[in-house]
Enzyme design. Sequence first.
Site, mmCIF file in Angstrom:
data_model
loop_
_atom_site.group_PDB
_atom_site.id
_atom_site.type_symbol
_atom_site.label_atom_id
_atom_site.label_comp_id
_atom_site.label_asym_id
_atom_site.label_seq_id
_atom_site.Cartn_x
_atom_site.Cartn_y
_atom_site.Cartn_z
ATOM 1 N N LYS A 180 -101.653 34.919 -10.274
ATOM 2 C CA LYS A 180 -102.020 36.242 -9.651
ATOM 3 C C LYS A 180 -102.605 37.025 -10.814
ATOM 4 O O LYS A 180 -103.271 38.026 -10.747
ATOM 5 C CB LYS A 180 -100.883 36.762 -8.813
ATOM 6 C CG LYS A 180 -100.881 35.769 -7.481
ATOM 7 C CD LYS A 180 -99.682 36.088 -6.824
ATOM 8 C CE LYS A 180 -99.438 35.231 -5.797
ATOM 9 N NZ LYS A 180 -97.991 35.474 -5.038
ATOM 10 N N GLN B 139 -92.922 38.074 -3.596
ATOM 11 C CA GLN B 139 -93.100 36.620 -3.642
ATOM 12 C C GLN B 139 -92.064 35.898 -2.846
ATOM 13 O O GLN B 139 -90.908 36.336 -2.999
ATOM 14 C CB GLN B 139 -93.151 36.124 -5.161
ATOM 15 C CG GLN B 139 -93.328 34.450 -5.335
ATOM 16 C CD GLN B 139 -94.709 34.338 -5.119
ATOM 17 O OE1 GLN B 139 -95.998 34.901 -5.056
ATOM 18 N NE2 GLN B 139 -94.941 33.184 -4.437
ATOM 19 N N ASP C 204 -99.798 41.131 1.551
ATOM 20 C CA ASP C 204 -99.725 39.869 2.346
ATOM 21 C C ASP C 204 -100.052 39.804 3.605
ATOM 22 O O ASP C 204 -100.244 38.824 4.576
ATOM 23 C CB ASP C 204 -98.362 39.199 2.116
ATOM 24 C CG ASP C 204 -98.202 38.552 0.929
ATOM 25 O OD1 ASP C 204 -99.394 37.613 0.468
ATOM 26 O OD2 ASP C 204 -97.116 38.430 0.308
HETATM 27 N N1 GUN Z 1 -95.401 32.011 -1.134
HETATM 28 C C1 GUN Z 1 -96.263 31.077 -0.850
HETATM 29 N N2 GUN Z 1 -97.364 31.382 -0.279
HETATM 30 C C2 GUN Z 1 -97.107 33.007 -0.282
HETATM 31 C C3 GUN Z 1 -97.828 34.162 0.056
HETATM 32 O O1 GUN Z 1 -99.341 33.965 0.486
HETATM 33 N N3 GUN Z 1 -97.409 35.162 -0.075
HETATM 34 C C4 GUN Z 1 -96.198 35.598 -0.679
HETATM 35 N N4 GUN Z 1 -95.743 36.701 -1.035
HETATM 36 N N5 GUN Z 1 -95.431 34.281 -0.965
HETATM 37 C C5 GUN Z 1 -95.895 33.156 -0.807
#
Ligand code: GUN
Length: 303
Positions: free
Chosen positions: A52, A96, A119
């Site tokens: 990211k 996360q 998200d």
């Molecule tokens: N862990 C796996 N996929 C995601 C996601 O789309 N967002 C977040 N914050 N954590 C994740």
Amino acid sequence: MTILDGKLVAAELEEQMGKEILSLKEKTGKVPGLTVIIVGEDPASQIYVRNKDRMAASLGVNSHIIRMSEDVGEAAIIAEINRLNNDDDVDAVLVQLPLPARYDTWKILDYLDPSKDVDRFHPANIGMISVNRTKIYPCTPFGILKILERYNINLSGKHAVVVGRSFIVGKPMAAMLTNLDATVTLCHSKTSNLGEIIRQGDVVVAAIGKPGFVTADMVKDGAILIDVGMNYLESEADVMALCEEDQIKKFRKRGYGITGDIHKDAFKKSSYYTPVPGGVGLTTVTMLMYNTIQLFKQRRGIS
Ligand code: GUN
């Protein structure tokens, strides 16, 4: 049998976003800002967060990672979220997941300012999706939508079968497909006659995390198959049985192969499919950047 190329869709979107960020910078003197909070040392999460950060840097998004130790405590995480909620340079905040088991994920996500929740996992944003009042969606199902759009696949009237009911993929995907006038069946681990239901799908979205789970006999001829699985296989027998040729070659060099939730023989019956790797996985981080830009514009009243 057309491959839906996630790499191509991601590259096209990234090119557009790079330009848009430059133009926003000219207009406002600012660039979109994303902060990621990661708690603990989960190795897969560390890799995602690094990816990211790299993509943000390549597009010119102002990105920060806040690393907290596993035992930091709920109050410290919430204090950090509150600080970011009040920082005008931060447009987007991501916690996360998964958080270490000791934490109550929903309690922590509740503290996110919904207007910075990149998200779209805050209950307020989940609600807005279910009543079709937003155009910003969770990154993985949003990437799927962008892939389908890019290949001019119209969902109206189609029967879409979503397998997996996670709040990250399956549930928002089902709501989004409903909003696009598909007829949606959401299946999960307690669904009876799963094969029979999947066989009715004009579109099948598999997001369960079980390698090769959707087999050829479960899909109808000409179905559109969307594979969200990302399974790492280490046994040679599994790799030989489930992986495509290129992954079998890679297994010989690096000791593991990657495959999705849909069996390779099922793809042969499809009209369109997303490969693993090379499909949905590549658009997820792209859509995180896309959402960051949307939140930046929304907060500043830019259309
Ligand atoms: N862990 C796996 N996929 C995601 C996601 O789309 N967002 C977040 N914050 N954590 C994740």
